[in-house]
Design a protein around this motif. Structure first.
Motif, mmCIF file in Angstrom:
data_model
loop_
_atom_site.group_PDB
_atom_site.id
_atom_site.type_symbol
_atom_site.label_atom_id
_atom_site.label_comp_id
_atom_site.label_asym_id
_atom_site.label_seq_id
_atom_site.Cartn_x
_atom_site.Cartn_y
_atom_site.Cartn_z
ATOM 1 N N HIS A 1 0.592 -1.122 0.180
ATOM 2 C CA HIS A 1 0.185 0.040 -0.256
ATOM 3 C C HIS A 1 0.709 1.195 -0.400
ATOM 4 O O HIS A 1 0.631 2.500 -0.985
ATOM 5 N N LEU A 2 1.469 1.422 0.900
ATOM 6 C CA LEU A 2 3.105 2.569 0.656
ATOM 7 C C LEU A 2 3.465 2.280 -0.035
ATOM 8 O O LEU A 2 3.679 3.367 -0.713
ATOM 9 N N GLY A 3 3.926 1.293 -0.942
ATOM 10 C CA GLY A 3 5.186 1.302 -1.860
ATOM 11 C C GLY A 3 4.276 1.582 -3.174
ATOM 12 O O GLY A 3 4.855 3.084 -4.076
ATOM 13 N N ARG A 4 3.326 1.521 -3.573
ATOM 14 C CA ARG A 4 2.536 2.444 -4.277
ATOM 15 C C ARG A 4 2.184 3.871 -4.542
ATOM 16 O O ARG A 4 2.934 4.613 -5.830
ATOM 17 N N ALA B 1 3.248 10.268 5.385
ATOM 18 C CA ALA B 1 3.422 10.906 4.466
ATOM 19 C C ALA B 1 5.049 11.740 4.468
ATOM 20 O O ALA B 1 5.817 11.546 2.701
ATOM 21 N N GLY B 2 5.556 12.017 4.971
ATOM 22 C CA GLY B 2 6.898 12.372 5.915
ATOM 23 C C GLY B 2 7.574 11.878 5.516
ATOM 24 O O GLY B 2 9.038 12.019 4.134
ATOM 25 N N ALA B 3 7.823 10.666 5.047
ATOM 26 C CA ALA B 3 9.049 9.651 5.171
ATOM 27 C C ALA B 3 8.949 9.558 3.292
ATOM 28 O O ALA B 3 9.993 9.753 2.782
ATOM 29 N N MET B 4 7.668 9.495 2.853
ATOM 30 C CA MET B 4 7.313 8.580 1.052
ATOM 31 C C MET B 4 7.971 10.228 0.563
ATOM 32 O O MET B 4 8.685 9.485 -0.223
ATOM 33 N N THR B 5 7.695 11.234 0.788
ATOM 34 C CA THR B 5 7.657 12.997 0.088
ATOM 35 C C THR B 5 9.596 12.940 0.411
ATOM 36 O O THR B 5 9.867 13.543 -0.581
#
Length: 546
Positions: free
Chosen positions: A24-27, A65-69
């Motif tokens: 889910h997070l990878g997508r 969200a902070g880690a993904m950006t």
């Protein structure tokens, strides 16, 4: 950034939850990366990270969200640096080939040599056209600020079309592909419980809890939308440092990764260390610290301990370096070799390790144009490809930092040639073990790291035939006196004063030969050979007799 790893021995339910969260997070992270690439090369304030983070918070959480950006921005910057490096390498290769194409076949113009025959010249012309096409594509991507990024790895993506050669099945490749595209990274936060609120590890019992994204909160088995794994972690390696941080609620980053080959899950912990001001070579010499000079070769590491004055201390050392087999095995053997170097440095009281700042980027880009042709050129290129220059330097820097050692990278120019010229013979005289040119190069590297010159000072005595052994030193000896002075500083082979009488004044040693005698004077006969006066690197003392 220190790194720790421990295995997650979870059950089937834990693996299912971790897989769903990672997919889910990878997508969403890949979608954010695509948006970041579409924005292009803009200043940091214009990359719209706040808008992207707000959009991702609704499908995950604020910290996810902070880690993904952050991961998307880092990946974009890394891809742009790779484009710059590729452009520089293509330009070097094009310049080299074009220079040789400007010379007729079988001829030489200055330092440029033409190709051997017309067939090779034709192939190089085709090669030049292909390189120019690639360079045009790279320059266009740089101008647009849109690099090509494959999440999961381009090599693994191309392997899908060559499963038989890779020894994989379609199912096995799919497992590796999905495992590489999982995103389970949580940045640390100072002041949060145990340094990380998203992925928390309790130091008392080792339990691991994960904050589930908003669409997956129904799978929580702990309060506040969290999932507790059935397994625990310990972090045996450097556990004390990790405990110091988590008990003080200092930030710790956690990464959950899956190894599809072994079918295991791992938890990695890392954190940033405070930046320190490294001492200069002059400060190291003033502090009286020793240094360990290391010469990196394809199959071994040659090392030598040097005192603050640049003199070799003890016996030269050799650490085997066998980098064959799989990537994980090669990395493990490289780590073992670096560990041996660190143990040697600490055992001899060294303040740091000196290595060469080697880089074969230019040679690897130009290939046969730089590293030779034929059988010898092919063997040399294979040797260069087997030397882990960048990886060795990075591994050494990270592991030495944790042990309080300084790593100094110096210019590799002429270290092997001058080391063999000025230091191999002295090392042979003072060492009981076998000395090679690589050990002499290690001495030259260490001296350059200490700020000393590689060449030896004048005034170093030659080995005395009666007394025998000498040290490969003399770097702190006094400067030679004017020609003909008969009171040199005390060195090996100098006659003792008092108690003994000499037959003539000429029995005393002088730094340089005595002036020529006039006609009619007694003939001067040299009893023991000595070095020539013009040899400034090994000026010794001579014995004369009337």
């Amino acid at each position: 950034m220190p790194g720790l790893r421990d295995r997650l021995r979870g059950d089937v339910a834990d693996e299912k939850v971790l897989t769903l969260v990672g997919q889910h997070l990878g997508r969403h992270q890949r979608a954010d990366l695509a948006e970041r690439v579409a924005i292009g090369l803009v200043p940091v304030k214009d990359n719209r990270r706040a808008e992207r983070k707000k959009r991702l918070t609704g499908v995950s959480s604020s910290r996810w969200a902070g880690a993904m950006t952050r991961a998307g921005d880092d990946q974009y910057q890394l891809s742009m640096r790779c484009l710059y490096d590729e452009r520089a390498g293509l330009r070097r290769a094009i310049t080299k080939i074009a220079r040789r194409l400007g010379v007729p076949c079988g001829q030489r113009k200055g330092s440029a040599r033409g190709y051997q025959d017309r067939g090779e010249r034709f192939q190089k012309q085709r090669r030049l056209q292909a390189l120019k096409t690639r360079l045009a594509v790279v320059e266009q991507r740089i101008a647009e600020g849109r690099p090509s990024v494959v999440v999961g790895g381009r090599r693994l993506a191309k392997m899908r079309h060559h499963l038989a050669d890779a020894g994989l099945t379609a199912k096995g490749w799919r497992e590796r592909w999905e495992a590489a595209r999982l995103f389970l990274t949580a940045d640390g936060e100072s002041g949060a419980p145990h340094g990380n609120y998203t992925i928390t590890v309790d130091p008392t019992d080792g339990s691991v809890t994960i904050l589930l994204p908003e669409p997956l909160r129904h799978m929580a088995n702990a309060p506040r939308g969290r999932y507790r794994l059935a397994c625990t972690v310990t972090f045996h390696h450097r556990r004390e440092e990790w405990l110091d941080r988590v008990t003080a609620n200092q930030s710790v980053r956690y990464d959950i990764v899956r190894d599809p080959v072994r079918g295991r899950w791992y938890l990695d912990a890392s954190w940033s260390v405070a930046k320190t001001v490294l001492p200069s070579p002059q400060e190291i010499r003033a502090a009286g610290g020793r240094m360990l000079g290391v010469d990196l070769n394809a199959d071994h590491l040659a090392a030598c301990v040097l005192d603050p004055h640049g003199n070799p201390v003890g016996e030269p050392l050799t650490v085997s370096l066998e980098l064959t087999g799989e990537a994980s095995r090669r990395d493990g053997r490289l780590r073992a070799a670096v560990t041996s170097l660190i143990k040697i440095a600490r055992a001899h009281g060294c303040m740091g390790i000196v290595v060469e700042n080697l880089g074969f980027t230019d040679a690897r880009q130009t290939g046969r144009e730089t590293m030779g042709r034929g059988r010898r050129g092919k063997a040399f290129r294979r040797t260069v490809a087997g030397i882990p220059t960048a990886r060795f330097r990075e591994r050494l820097r990270g592991m030495a930092c944790h042990r309080g050692l300084v790593v100094v990278a110096v210019d590799p120019a002429y270290t092997s040639r001058w080391g063999a010229q000025h230091w191999r013979a002295p090392l042979d005289d003072q060492s009981k073990t076998m000395v090679t040119g690589h050990h002499a190069a290690a001495v030259a590297i260490g001296r350059r790291g200490l700020g000393q010159r590689i060449r030896r000072r004048p005034g170093v005595t030659a080995p005395d035939r009666r007394i025998g052994q000498r040290r490969a030193t003399g770097q702190t000896a006094s400067a030679p006196r004017p020609c003909g002075t008969t009171s040199p500083p005390r060195t090996t082979g100098t006659p003792h004063k008092g108690g003994k009488t000499c037959r003539s004044r000429s029995d005393q040693l002088v730094l340089f030969p005595a002036p020529k005698t006039v006609r009619g004077a007694p003939r001067v006969r040299r009893l023991t050979p000595g070095p020539e006066c013009a040899d400034s690197a090994n000026t010794g003392q001579q014995r004369q007799e009337r």
